[in-house]
Design a protein around this motif. Structure first.
Motif, PDB file in Angstrom:
ATOM      1  N   VAL A  17       0.848  -1.202   0.000  1.00 41.86           N
ATOM      2  CA  VAL A  17       0.000   0.000   0.000  1.00 41.86           C
ATOM      3  C   VAL A  17       0.878   1.244   0.000  1.00 41.86           C
ATOM      4  O   VAL A  17       0.655   2.171  -0.796  1.00 41.86           O
ATOM      5  CB  VAL A  17      -0.962   0.005   1.214  1.00 41.86           C
ATOM      6  CG1 VAL A  17      -1.637   1.360   1.371  1.00 41.86           C
ATOM      7  CG2 VAL A  17      -2.002  -1.098   1.084  1.00 41.86           C
ATOM      8  N   LEU A  18       1.895   1.273   0.854  1.00 42.17           N
ATOM      9  CA  LEU A  18       2.792   2.431   0.895  1.00 42.17           C
ATOM     10  C   LEU A  18       3.488   2.636  -0.447  1.00 42.17           C
ATOM     11  O   LEU A  18       3.579   3.760  -0.939  1.00 42.17           O
ATOM     12  CB  LEU A  18       3.826   2.264   2.014  1.00 42.17           C
ATOM     13  CG  LEU A  18       3.295   2.372   3.435  1.00 42.17           C
ATOM     14  CD1 LEU A  18       4.409   2.059   4.437  1.00 42.17           C
ATOM     15  CD2 LEU A  18       2.702   3.749   3.706  1.00 42.17           C
ATOM     16  N   GLN A  19       3.973   1.553  -1.055  1.00 37.39           N
ATOM     17  CA  GLN A  19       4.648   1.665  -2.347  1.00 37.39           C
ATOM     18  C   GLN A  19       3.692   2.169  -3.422  1.00 37.39           C
ATOM     19  O   GLN A  19       4.060   3.003  -4.256  1.00 37.39           O
ATOM     20  CB  GLN A  19       5.256   0.320  -2.756  1.00 37.39           C
ATOM     21  CG  GLN A  19       5.943   0.337  -4.112  1.00 37.39           C
ATOM     22  CD  GLN A  19       7.086   1.328  -4.185  1.00 37.39           C
ATOM     23  OE1 GLN A  19       7.831   1.512  -3.228  1.00 37.39           O
ATOM     24  NE2 GLN A  19       7.234   1.985  -5.324  1.00 37.39           N
ATOM     25  N   HIS A  28      -7.920   6.232  -3.802  1.00 37.20           N
ATOM     26  CA  HIS A  28      -8.937   5.708  -2.884  1.00 37.20           C
ATOM     27  C   HIS A  28      -8.682   4.215  -2.684  1.00 37.20           C
ATOM     28  O   HIS A  28      -7.900   3.604  -3.425  1.00 37.20           O
ATOM     29  CB  HIS A  28     -10.355   5.997  -3.373  1.00 37.20           C
ATOM     30  CG  HIS A  28     -10.640   5.571  -4.773  1.00 37.20           C
ATOM     31  ND1 HIS A  28     -10.844   4.258  -5.122  1.00 37.20           N
ATOM     32  CD2 HIS A  28     -10.743   6.299  -5.911  1.00 37.20           C
ATOM     33  CE1 HIS A  28     -11.075   4.186  -6.415  1.00 37.20           C
ATOM     34  NE2 HIS A  28     -11.017   5.410  -6.916  1.00 37.20           N
ATOM     35  N   GLY A  29      -9.302   3.639  -1.665  1.00 38.80           N
ATOM     36  CA  GLY A  29      -9.036   2.253  -1.281  1.00 38.80           C
ATOM     37  C   GLY A  29      -9.237   1.256  -2.402  1.00 38.80           C
ATOM     38  O   GLY A  29      -8.418   0.351  -2.602  1.00 38.80           O
ATOM     39  N   TYR A  30     -10.314   1.399  -3.152  1.00 34.72           N
ATOM     40  CA  TYR A  30     -10.586   0.475  -4.246  1.00 34.72           C
ATOM     41  C   TYR A  30      -9.481   0.554  -5.297  1.00 34.72           C
ATOM     42  O   TYR A  30      -9.008  -0.460  -5.810  1.00 34.72           O
ATOM     43  CB  TYR A  30     -11.950   0.789  -4.876  1.00 34.72           C
ATOM     44  CG  TYR A  30     -12.321  -0.138  -5.995  1.00 34.72           C
ATOM     45  CD1 TYR A  30     -12.826  -1.407  -5.735  1.00 34.72           C
ATOM     46  CD2 TYR A  30     -12.153   0.248  -7.322  1.00 34.72           C
ATOM     47  CE1 TYR A  30     -13.168  -2.268  -6.768  1.00 34.72           C
ATOM     48  CE2 TYR A  30     -12.484  -0.603  -8.365  1.00 34.72           C
ATOM     49  CZ  TYR A  30     -12.993  -1.862  -8.084  1.00 34.72           C
ATOM     50  OH  TYR A  30     -13.317  -2.717  -9.103  1.00 34.72           O
ATOM     51  N   GLY A  31      -9.035   1.768  -5.600  1.00 34.03           N
ATOM     52  CA  GLY A  31      -7.966   1.958  -6.580  1.00 34.03           C
ATOM     53  C   GLY A  31      -6.651   1.348  -6.121  1.00 34.03           C
ATOM     54  O   GLY A  31      -5.915   0.766  -6.925  1.00 34.03           O
ATOM     55  N   ILE A  32      -6.360   1.468  -4.830  1.00 32.52           N
ATOM     56  CA  ILE A  32      -5.142   0.871  -4.270  1.00 32.52           C
ATOM     57  C   ILE A  32      -5.199  -0.647  -4.419  1.00 32.52           C
ATOM     58  O   ILE A  32      -4.242  -1.280  -4.877  1.00 32.52           O
ATOM     59  CB  ILE A  32      -4.962   1.272  -2.792  1.00 32.52           C
ATOM     60  CG1 ILE A  32      -4.725   2.779  -2.660  1.00 32.52           C
ATOM     61  CG2 ILE A  32      -3.814   0.480  -2.154  1.00 32.52           C
ATOM     62  CD1 ILE A  32      -4.850   3.308  -1.242  1.00 32.52           C
ATOM     63  N   ALA A  33      -6.338  -1.224  -4.041  1.00 37.70           N
ATOM     64  CA  ALA A  33      -6.490  -2.684  -4.111  1.00 37.70           C
ATOM     65  C   ALA A  33      -6.354  -3.172  -5.548  1.00 37.70           C
ATOM     66  O   ALA A  33      -5.657  -4.163  -5.821  1.00 37.70           O
ATOM     67  CB  ALA A  33      -7.842  -3.106  -3.530  1.00 37.70           C
ATOM     68  N   ARG A  34      -7.003  -2.495  -6.482  1.00 37.08           N
ATOM     69  CA  ARG A  34      -6.928  -2.931  -7.879  1.00 37.08           C
ATOM     70  C   ARG A  34      -5.507  -2.819  -8.403  1.00 37.08           C
ATOM     71  O   ARG A  34      -5.050  -3.651  -9.178  1.00 37.08           O
ATOM     72  CB  ARG A  34      -7.877  -2.111  -8.766  1.00 37.08           C
ATOM     73  CG  ARG A  34      -9.353  -2.251  -8.439  1.00 37.08           C
ATOM     74  CD  ARG A  34      -9.967  -3.650  -8.600  1.00 37.08           C
ATOM     75  NE  ARG A  34      -9.635  -4.617  -7.594  1.00 37.08           N
ATOM     76  CZ  ARG A  34     -10.237  -4.779  -6.390  1.00 37.08           C
ATOM     77  NH1 ARG A  34     -11.218  -4.003  -6.017  1.00 37.08           N
ATOM     78  NH2 ARG A  34      -9.845  -5.716  -5.556  1.00 37.08           N
TER      79      ARG A  34
END
Length: 117
Positions: A17-19, A28-34
């Protein structure tokens, strides 16, 4: 979980997540996960609970900050950004993971490939 999916070691999701935030900027969270799924070649599949638990942990230890904004589909969403503290943590953890993965890699190399006698 299918055999071709990978289990995450403790702390690796926070590092990813940090990278992601460091390289892509506010997300946003969904974008990070994808993005994490995409970079993994879809070998990692993250559910909402997993990614949001990581985001809460990282906010609590001040590695990321959050603010409300509007997503690309015109919905209200919380956007996360890496902080200076998070950048320092990322640098330390990336170095540690690099060293650790090199050590673990030694155990899986054939003895003839330069391992100390």
């Amino acid at each position: 979980m299918p055999d071709d999916k990978l289990d995450l070691l403790q702390g690796t999701l926070d590092l990813m997540v940090l990278q992601t935030l460091d390289s892509m900027g506010s997300q946003h969270g969904y974008g990070i996960a994808r993005r994490i799924e995409q970079v993994s070649g879809d070998l990692l599949i993250l559910n909402q609970g997993t990614i949001y638990a990581s985001l809460v942990r990282l906010q609590q230890n001040r590695s990321i900050s959050a603010s409300w904004g509007v997503s690309e589909n015109n919905r209200r969403a919380k956007f996360y950004s890496i902080t200076k503290t998070g950048q320092k943590k990322l640098a330390r953890q990336a170095e540690n993971w690099g060293r650790l993965s090199a050590v673990i890699g030694r155990f899986f190399r054939p003895a003839s490939e330069g391992s100390p006698e």
